[in-house]
Design an enzyme around this catalytic site. Structure first.
Site, short mmCIF file in Angstrom:
data_model
loop_
_atom_site.label_atom_id
_atom_site.label_comp_id
_atom_site.label_asym_id
_atom_site.label_seq_id
_atom_site.Cartn_x
_atom_site.Cartn_y
_atom_site.Cartn_z
N PRO A 81 0.83 -1.22 0.00
CA PRO A 81 0.00 0.00 0.00
C PRO A 81 0.86 1.26 0.00
CG PRO A 81 0.13 -0.93 2.22
CD PRO A 81 0.82 -1.91 1.30
N GLN A 131 -5.38 -1.76 3.00
CA GLN A 131 -4.57 -1.34 4.16
C GLN A 131 -5.34 -0.33 4.97
OE1 GLN A 131 -3.05 2.06 4.13
NE2 GLN A 131 -2.52 1.75 6.28
N HIS A 282 8.29 0.28 7.24
CA HIS A 282 7.65 1.31 6.42
C HIS A 282 8.63 1.89 5.39
CE1 HIS A 282 3.58 3.27 7.03
NE2 HIS A 282 4.04 3.99 6.03
#
Ligand SMILES: Cc1cc2nc3c(=O)[nH]c(=O)nc-3n(C[C@H](O)[C@H](O)[C@H](O)COP(=O)(O)O)c2cc1C
Length: 384
Positions: A81, A131, A282
């Protein structure tokens, strides 16, 4: 239009994206946080891995198929995502979903998308994941979860590594945000990138307005009602284990938790009923001292390997990286920037080219390490 066939790897897509996108958009994708140590460490950890190849074996008829939740995908990866994808290319989310479907892999759409999930489900389909950022307004969050479940999301991926807005100085300097803030500096930047201005922004304007957050409730996208609701739909710093339990009970499909690095957290999420974990920092975008994901992966695999599906991301740039991830015990990988650079340069065709390159790199590397199937990639291949 960029000559996609003339781009031979993800690094070249990155450079082509830099040419096409305004600087503030390119930096939003490319940047990480603070001194960008985590993003470098992610790559360093991947690059350090050495393979001890096996030979000779018959490595013809290689098969990249991988089982995922009881069904086969065509290679062990999915598209991660990325919020704001639709800023890079007109309705890029549709292109990402179409390219993923054609490649036989899942696409995970971000909460912060410029096309609503329902539209992607209706117009594209395929194995679609969603997500979730849990908003402070929990009742609106649960409504969104019900919506994506009703639209057919196979999996809900709850991101837990972003309790507050990360310190990204380039975004602050550039005035980055959705809706777009039109400052003198970024207007100049846009006019210096006419391919993006005409090919992306103008298309939104002609279709009725600037790019917005289309999974958000309509009040969020109206100038008059936005100020009151926006703080309730920001990041939430109160997402805890009880919240994961609530989401587990609410969502009927597969539940994955994204941003797990610690073996104890992995154990706890599996105990709560998570069907999968994404070992992720991330892409180095949140905590600059975060351990590299490929260094954290073995701990998570030791704790919960075989009990849940383990996905790893942050720094995947080559098909060869997928072999490394599998050898360390991950079931599959996902790409954020790599496929987003593809979308930035050529929409669906750009993503398709990136996926084709990664598939080619993977199958070439499989032959060179001496395996014919994804399941044959094991820890035995790791040198030392
Ligand atoms: C531009 C951009 C936007 C992102 N937005 C989200 C998001 O909205 N939600 C989320 O869970 N992760 C988000 N991510 C993180 C990715 O899902 C993924 O973890 C990360 O990109 C993996 O690292 P890589 O870019 O090196 O492949 C974003 C990443 C990028 C580059």
């Amino acid at each position: 239009m960029t000559d996609l066939a003339g781009l031979y790897n993800v690094a070249e897509f990155r450079r082509a994206a830099k040419r096409r996108l305004p600087k503030w958009l390119f930096e939003y994708i490319d940047g990480a946080t603070e001194d960008e140590i985590a993003v470098r460490n992610n790559r360093a950890a991947i690059e350090r891995i050495r393979i001890l190849p096996r030979a000779p074996f018959d490595v013809s008829n290689r098969d990249l198929g991988t089982s995922l939740f009881g069904r086969t995908i065509d290679m062990p990866m999915l598209i991660a995502p990325t919020g704001g994808a639709g800023l890079m290319w007109f309705e890029a989310e549709l292109g990402l979903a179409r390219a993923a479907k054609a490649a036989g892999i899942p696409y995970c759409m971000a909460t912060g998308s410029q096309v609503p999930f329902e539209r992607v489900a209706r117009e594209v389909g395929g194995r679609l994941w969603f997500q979730l950022y849990v908003w402070p307004a929990r009742e609106i969050t649960y409504e969104l979860v019900r919506r994506v479940a009703a639209a057919g999301a196979e999996a809900l991926v709850v991101t837990v590594d972003t309790p507050v807005s990360p310190n990204r100085e380039y975004n602050a300097r550039n005035g980055f945000g959705v809706p777009l803030r039109l400052t003198a500096a970024n207007l100049t930047d846009m006019t210096l990138h006419p391919r993006w201005l005409l090919g992306t922004l103008l298309k939104y304007v002609l279709a009725g307005g600037l790019p917005e957050m289309r999974n958000h409730p309509p009040e969020y996208n109206r100038r008059r009602t936005r100020p009151a609701i926006a703080p309730r739909l920001g990041l939430s710093d109160t997402v805890d284990r009880a919240e994961i339990q609530r989401l587990r009970d609410l969502f009927p499909g597969k539940l994955l938790v994204k941003g797990i690095m610690h073996p104890q957290d992995a154990l706890d999420m599996v105990a709560l009923g998570a069907d999968g974990l994404v070992v992720s920092n991330h892409g180095g975008r949140n905590l600059d001292a975060a351990m590299a994901t490929f260094d954290a992966l073995p701990g998570v695999v030791a704790a919960v390997g075989g009990k849940t599906t383990i996905i790893v991301d942050s720094g995947i740039r080559r098909g060869l990286d997928i072999i490394k991830a599998r050898a360390l015990g991950a079931d599959l990988v996902q790409t954020g920037r790599a496929t987003l650079w593809g979308a930035s340069v050529g929409g669906e065709a750009g993503v398709t080219r990136v996926l084709d390159l990664m598939r080619h790199e993977l199958t070439t590397a499989m032959a060179n390490v001496g395996v014919r199937t994804i399941d044959e990639i094991t820890a035995d291949l790791l040198a030392g």
